[in-house]
Design a protein around this motif. Structure first.
Motif, PDB file in Angstrom:
ATOM      1  N   GLU A 259       4.517  30.243  19.933  1.00 20.11           N
ATOM      2  CA  GLU A 259       4.227  29.663  21.245  1.00 20.11           C
ATOM      3  C   GLU A 259       4.450  30.647  22.377  1.00 20.11           C
ATOM      4  OE1 GLU A 259       6.296  28.328  19.060  1.00 20.11           O
ATOM      5  OE2 GLU A 259       5.121  26.647  18.263  1.00 20.11           O
ATOM      6  N   SER A 260       5.300  31.651  22.138  1.00 25.17           N
ATOM      7  CA  SER A 260       5.590  32.643  23.183  1.00 25.17           C
ATOM      8  C   SER A 260       5.015  34.012  22.845  1.00 25.17           C
ATOM      9  CB  SER A 260       7.110  32.757  23.401  1.00 25.17           C
ATOM     10  OG  SER A 260       7.761  33.141  22.200  1.00 25.17           O
ATOM     11  N   ALA A 261       4.094  34.055  21.866  1.00 27.71           N
ATOM     12  CA  ALA A 261       3.513  35.342  21.473  1.00 27.71           C
ATOM     13  C   ALA A 261       2.801  36.008  22.643  1.00 27.71           C
ATOM     14  CB  ALA A 261       2.551  35.144  20.302  1.00 27.71           C
ATOM     15  N   ALA A 262       2.077  35.212  23.440  1.00 24.15           N
ATOM     16  CA  ALA A 262       1.370  35.791  24.587  1.00 24.15           C
ATOM     17  C   ALA A 262       2.346  36.401  25.582  1.00 24.15           C
ATOM     18  CB  ALA A 262       0.514  34.725  25.268  1.00 24.15           C
TER      19      ALA A 262
ATOM     20  N   ILE B  89       4.252  36.394  31.787  1.00 17.00           N
ATOM     21  CA  ILE B  89       5.648  36.417  31.342  1.00 17.00           C
ATOM     22  C   ILE B  89       6.451  35.328  32.035  1.00 17.00           C
ATOM     23  CG2 ILE B  89       7.774  37.788  31.408  1.00 17.00           C
ATOM     24  CD1 ILE B  89       5.963  40.283  31.089  1.00 17.00           C
ATOM     25  N   SER B  90       6.150  35.076  33.303  1.00 17.13           N
ATOM     26  CA  SER B  90       6.888  34.091  34.082  1.00 17.13           C
ATOM     27  C   SER B  90       6.534  32.654  33.707  1.00 17.13           C
ATOM     28  CB  SER B  90       6.623  34.293  35.585  1.00 17.13           C
ATOM     29  OG  SER B  90       6.958  35.594  35.992  1.00 17.13           O
ATOM     30  N   LEU B  91       5.271  32.405  33.363  1.00 18.47           N
ATOM     31  CA  LEU B  91       4.798  31.024  33.223  1.00 18.47           C
ATOM     32  C   LEU B  91       4.580  30.565  31.785  1.00 18.47           C
ATOM     33  CD1 LEU B  91       2.195  30.852  36.152  1.00 18.47           C
ATOM     34  CD2 LEU B  91       4.654  30.337  36.195  1.00 18.47           C
ATOM     35  N   ILE B  92       4.332  31.504  30.845  1.00 14.87           N
ATOM     36  CA  ILE B  92       4.052  31.121  29.458  1.00 14.87           C
ATOM     37  C   ILE B  92       5.355  31.091  28.676  1.00 14.87           C
ATOM     38  CG2 ILE B  92       2.840  31.766  27.343  1.00 14.87           C
ATOM     39  CD1 ILE B  92       0.772  33.211  29.082  1.00 14.87           C
ATOM     40  N   PRO B  93       5.653  30.052  27.866  1.00 13.77           N
ATOM     41  CA  PRO B  93       4.903  28.799  27.721  1.00 13.77           C
ATOM     42  C   PRO B  93       5.510  27.641  28.530  1.00 13.77           C
ATOM     43  CG  PRO B  93       6.440  29.002  25.911  1.00 13.77           C
ATOM     44  CD  PRO B  93       6.687  30.194  26.824  1.00 13.77           C
ATOM     45  N   LYS B  94       6.490  27.942  29.385  1.00 13.92           N
ATOM     46  CA  LYS B  94       7.225  26.866  30.056  1.00 13.92           C
ATOM     47  C   LYS B  94       6.355  26.072  31.022  1.00 13.92           C
ATOM     48  CE  LYS B  94      11.700  29.235  29.773  1.00 13.92           C
ATOM     49  NZ  LYS B  94      12.819  29.833  30.548  1.00 13.92           N
ATOM     50  N   VAL B  95       5.503  26.767  31.781  1.00 17.54           N
ATOM     51  CA  VAL B  95       4.709  26.105  32.817  1.00 17.54           C
ATOM     52  C   VAL B  95       3.278  25.851  32.344  1.00 17.54           C
ATOM     53  CG1 VAL B  95       3.817  26.293  35.181  1.00 17.54           C
ATOM     54  CG2 VAL B  95       6.134  27.112  34.628  1.00 17.54           C
ATOM     55  N   ILE B  96       2.713  26.804  31.629  1.00 17.32           N
ATOM     56  CA  ILE B  96       1.326  26.695  31.181  1.00 17.32           C
ATOM     57  C   ILE B  96       1.201  27.298  29.793  1.00 17.32           C
ATOM     58  CG2 ILE B  96       0.675  28.874  32.280  1.00 17.32           C
ATOM     59  CD1 ILE B  96      -2.060  27.607  32.920  1.00 17.32           C
ATOM     60  N   SER B  97       0.363  26.706  28.960  1.00 22.74           N
ATOM     61  CA  SER B  97       0.194  27.214  27.600  1.00 22.74           C
ATOM     62  C   SER B  97      -0.657  28.477  27.604  1.00 22.74           C
ATOM     63  CB  SER B  97      -0.477  26.162  26.715  1.00 22.74           C
ATOM     64  OG  SER B  97      -1.823  25.959  27.109  1.00 22.74           O
ATOM     65  N   GLN B  98      -0.484  29.293  26.548  1.00 22.48           N
ATOM     66  CA  GLN B  98      -1.233  30.547  26.490  1.00 22.48           C
ATOM     67  C   GLN B  98      -2.741  30.298  26.353  1.00 22.48           C
ATOM     68  OE1 GLN B  98       1.046  32.388  23.412  1.00 22.48           O
ATOM     69  NE2 GLN B  98       0.112  31.224  21.746  1.00 22.48           N
ATOM     70  N   VAL B  99      -3.136  29.191  25.737  1.00 23.42           N
ATOM     71  CA  VAL B  99      -4.561  28.918  25.607  1.00 23.42           C
ATOM     72  C   VAL B  99      -5.182  28.538  26.950  1.00 23.42           C
ATOM     73  CG1 VAL B  99      -4.352  26.463  24.992  1.00 23.42           C
ATOM     74  CG2 VAL B  99      -6.318  27.787  24.200  1.00 23.42           C
ATOM     75  N   ASN B 100      -4.441  27.825  27.795  1.00 24.88           N
ATOM     76  CA  ASN B 100      -4.976  27.476  29.121  1.00 24.88           C
ATOM     77  C   ASN B 100      -5.075  28.710  30.017  1.00 24.88           C
ATOM     78  OD1 ASN B 100      -5.505  24.760  28.742  1.00 24.88           O
ATOM     79  ND2 ASN B 100      -3.441  24.124  29.285  1.00 24.88           N
ATOM     80  N   VAL B 101      -4.136  29.621  29.876  1.00 25.90           N
ATOM     81  CA  VAL B 101      -4.228  30.883  30.622  1.00 25.90           C
ATOM     82  C   VAL B 101      -5.461  31.660  30.191  1.00 25.90           C
ATOM     83  CG1 VAL B 101      -3.135  33.131  30.948  1.00 25.90           C
ATOM     84  CG2 VAL B 101      -1.762  31.063  31.103  1.00 25.90           C
ATOM     85  N   LEU B 102      -5.732  31.656  28.883  1.00 25.23           N
ATOM     86  CA  LEU B 102      -6.925  32.322  28.365  1.00 25.23           C
ATOM     87  C   LEU B 102      -8.186  31.727  28.985  1.00 25.23           C
ATOM     88  CD1 LEU B 102      -8.307  34.273  26.375  1.00 25.23           C
ATOM     89  CD2 LEU B 102      -8.119  32.487  24.627  1.00 25.23           C
ATOM     90  N   ARG B 103      -8.221  30.402  29.103  1.00 30.53           N
ATOM     91  CA  ARG B 103      -9.387  29.746  29.695  1.00 30.53           C
ATOM     92  C   ARG B 103      -9.572  30.137  31.160  1.00 30.53           C
ATOM     93  NH1 ARG B 103      -7.480  24.145  26.757  1.00 30.53           N
ATOM     94  NH2 ARG B 103      -8.485  24.564  24.734  1.00 30.53           N
ATOM     95  N   ILE B 104      -8.488  30.191  31.907  1.00 32.03           N
ATOM     96  CA  ILE B 104      -8.563  30.558  33.324  1.00 32.03           C
ATOM     97  C   ILE B 104      -9.068  31.992  33.487  1.00 32.03           C
ATOM     98  CG2 ILE B 104      -7.177  31.005  35.393  1.00 32.03           C
ATOM     99  CD1 ILE B 104      -5.379  28.642  34.481  1.00 32.03           C
ATOM    100  N   CYS B 105      -8.529  32.909  32.680  1.00 39.33           N
ATOM    101  CA  CYS B 105      -8.906  34.324  32.801  1.00 39.33           C
ATOM    102  C   CYS B 105     -10.372  34.549  32.464  1.00 39.33           C
ATOM    103  CB  CYS B 105      -8.018  35.175  31.896  1.00 39.33           C
ATOM    104  SG  CYS B 105      -6.326  35.380  32.498  1.00 39.33           S
ATOM    105  N   THR B 106     -10.855  33.891  31.420  1.00 38.23           N
ATOM    106  CA  THR B 106     -12.252  34.099  31.025  1.00 38.23           C
ATOM    107  C   THR B 106     -13.218  33.526  32.066  1.00 38.23           C
ATOM    108  OG1 THR B 106     -12.127  32.106  29.632  1.00 38.23           O
ATOM    109  CG2 THR B 106     -11.740  34.224  28.576  1.00 38.23           C
ATOM    110  N   LEU B 107     -12.862  32.390  32.647  1.00 44.19           N
ATOM    111  CA  LEU B 107     -13.698  31.819  33.715  1.00 44.19           C
ATOM    112  C   LEU B 107     -13.693  32.712  34.954  1.00 44.19           C
ATOM    113  CD1 LEU B 107     -12.736  28.053  33.330  1.00 44.19           C
ATOM    114  CD2 LEU B 107     -15.017  29.037  32.956  1.00 44.19           C
ATOM    115  N   LEU B 108     -12.528  33.304  35.264  1.00 38.81           N
ATOM    116  CA  LEU B 108     -12.432  34.211  36.405  1.00 38.81           C
ATOM    117  C   LEU B 108     -13.306  35.440  36.189  1.00 38.81           C
ATOM    118  CD1 LEU B 108     -11.185  35.069  39.105  1.00 38.81           C
ATOM    119  CD2 LEU B 108      -9.233  35.999  37.820  1.00 38.81           C
ATOM    120  N   GLY B 109     -13.299  35.985  34.967  1.00 36.53           N
ATOM    121  CA  GLY B 109     -14.141  37.142  34.670  1.00 36.53           C
ATOM    122  C   GLY B 109     -15.620  36.841  34.843  1.00 36.53           C
ATOM    123  N   THR B 110     -16.028  35.631  34.436  1.00 34.78           N
ATOM    124  CA  THR B 110     -17.421  35.219  34.608  1.00 34.78           C
ATOM    125  C   THR B 110     -17.798  35.188  36.089  1.00 34.78           C
ATOM    126  OG1 THR B 110     -17.169  33.821  32.632  1.00 34.78           O
ATOM    127  CG2 THR B 110     -19.100  33.442  34.014  1.00 34.78           C
ATOM    128  N   ALA B 111     -16.921  34.615  36.912  1.00 29.09           N
ATOM    129  CA  ALA B 111     -17.190  34.515  38.355  1.00 29.09           C
ATOM    130  C   ALA B 111     -17.234  35.891  39.008  1.00 29.09           C
ATOM    131  CB  ALA B 111     -16.125  33.641  39.015  1.00 29.09           C
TER     132      ALA B 111
END
Length: 441
Positions: free
Chosen positions: A143-146, A307-329
């Motif tokens: 869960e904290s691999a990211a 490092i600050s937010l994973i996994p306590k505040v947001i999951s690593q998979v949701n961060v992945l989704r945000i980053c990929t959408l940002l790259g598209t934009a």
């Protein structure tokens, strides 16, 4: 594996042993970053010294990263035979050989020999990457691999910030901007002499790099880094994998390797093309050399957030989704935006800043993909890691694709190649990583 008697399960490591291991692997990631990201300035440097086209200049990235496609699977078998530590030592020795090849290449001003040196450097790095990435992924809760991979990313990209700046400081001179402008007006003899002197400036730094890599190989071999057992599975994983005999029976891994291929391609394009892109707006090499460092600085910013937010505040998979959408934009903003803006005392086109911001979008994609792709592989972990590392050949192929379209259309329109890459990454983040069985129609 010859070291099977000393291999330990990761659960048996004390917190101190775990953090020592993270520190040593962090050092490896620093080396990965330094050797890899110096290509960002080698590309325009060789383009001038060898009077290359855009496409030919990106052979630097191709020669370096195609070695991952060739060497990753052999690297996995090497690691199974000799263990992580000896395998890493051999990887460092291969990298040292690649650095030393730069010496005769510079003395003879032979571009093909430089490409051989880059391929050899990449081959050693493929062994190190095949060992280090799964090592840090399994070195604690999945869960904290990211989070752990983000720490490695800071080492990697921190070195990347330093590499172009240090390389420029060592090999470039104050009067080089004028020299580059005068090359076309020189006689063939004077021009050849100037370019030979330019390329021979790499001899001393790469001889030093080769010696340092040799020393690091010996250090890792005798370091306190524990040999982690990846061959034995938990009962749950063993049952799930009982009917599997091939690594290709794990769809989430195969799709993850494709995601890595496209991700590293987008990352290396963002970093290795930003200097030539800035040059297209009349910004000199000496001024533009800072842009890769700013791109990497935004990547580090993303790591710190992870490092600050994973996994306590947001999951690593949701961060992945945000980053990929940002790259598209950001890709759409690069190709559709234009206009002057002040940055670091220079007037630059705003689209250059969107290229730089791709560093933020790319920051946590690697860290998000790895734990999802290696999940549940058990005894297939090392081979699975080698398949993932093969994906790094995207660093070789994608810049060539960009260079082809840059020559065919323009350096700006060539950024369209990023768009389908980010769309696939969005797919993997949303759905692809969940697929555990191939569906046969």
């Amino acid at each position: 594996m010859s070291s099977s008697q000393t291999a330990v399960k990761v659960e048996s490591l004390s917190p101190k042993e775990t953090w020592i291991s993270i520190g040593i692997i962090g050092m490896l990631f620093f080396i990965f970053g330094f050797v890899s990201w110096v290509n960002a300035i080698l590309i325009p440097y060789f383009k001038i010294a060898f009077t290359l086209s855009n496409l030919d200049s990106y052979l630097v990235a191709f020669a370096f990263y195609i070695s991952y496609l060739v060497m990753s699977v052999p690297a996995s078998y090497l690691l199974r035979a000799v263990g992580f530590k000896k395998g890493m030592m051999y990887g460092f020795f291969a990298m040292a050989l690649g650095a030393y090849i730069f010496v005769p290449a510079a003395m003879t001003r032979t571009y093909e020999l430089f490409l051989l040196g880059l391929f050899t450097l990449g081959s050693g790095l493929a062994v190190l990457q095949t060992a280090a990435n799964p090592y840090v992924t399994i070195l604690g809760p999945k869960e904290s691999a990211a989070q752990r991979i983000s720490i490695m990313g800071i080492f990697n990209k921190g070195a990347g910030i330093l590499a172009p700046i240090l390389f420029a400081a060592v090999v470039l001179r104050v009067g080089d901007s004028e020299l580059f402008q005068q090359l076309d007006q020189m006689s063939p003899e004077a021009r050849d002499a100037a370019l030979t002197e330019l390329i021979q400036r790499v001899i001393t730094p790469y001889a030093v790099v080769g010696t340092v890599l040799l020393a690091l190989g010996i250090f890792v071999r005798f370091s306190p880094l524990p040999e982690i057992d990846t061959e034995h599975e938990s009962a749950e994983v063993a049952e799930a994998n009982s009917g599997k005999s091939s690594i290709f029976q794990f769809p989430h891994l195969v799709l993850g390797a494709i995601a890595i291929f496209l991700h590293v391609g987008t990352q290396v394009i963002a970093i290795d093309t930003v200097i030539p892109y800035a040059n297209s707006f009349g910004i000199s090499l000496l001024d533009a050399k800072v842009f890769p460092s700013f791109t990497l600085a935004f990547t580090i910013l993303g790591y710190l957030v992870g490092i600050s937010l994973i996994p306590k505040v947001i999951s690593q998979v949701n961060v992945l989704r945000i980053c990929t959408l940002l790259g598209t934009a950001l890709t759409l903003l690069i190709v559709f935006s234009s206009g002057p803006i002040r940055f670091l005392g220079m007037t630059v086109d705003i689209s250059i800043l969107f290229v730089v911001l791709l560093g933020l979008a790319n920051s946590l994609v690697w860290a998000g993909i790895w734990p999802l792709a290696l999940d549940g592989l058990g005894r297939f972990t090392k081979l699975g890691a080698s398949i993932m590392i093969m994906g790094l050949c995207g660093n070789a192929i994608m810049p060539m694709v960009y260079g082809y379209f840059a020559d065919l259309y323009s350096v700006k329109m060539a950024y369209w190649v990023l768009f389908p890459c980010y769309l696939y990454l969005v797919y993997y983040a949303l759905h692809g990583h969940k697929i555990r069985k191939w569906k046969i129609a």
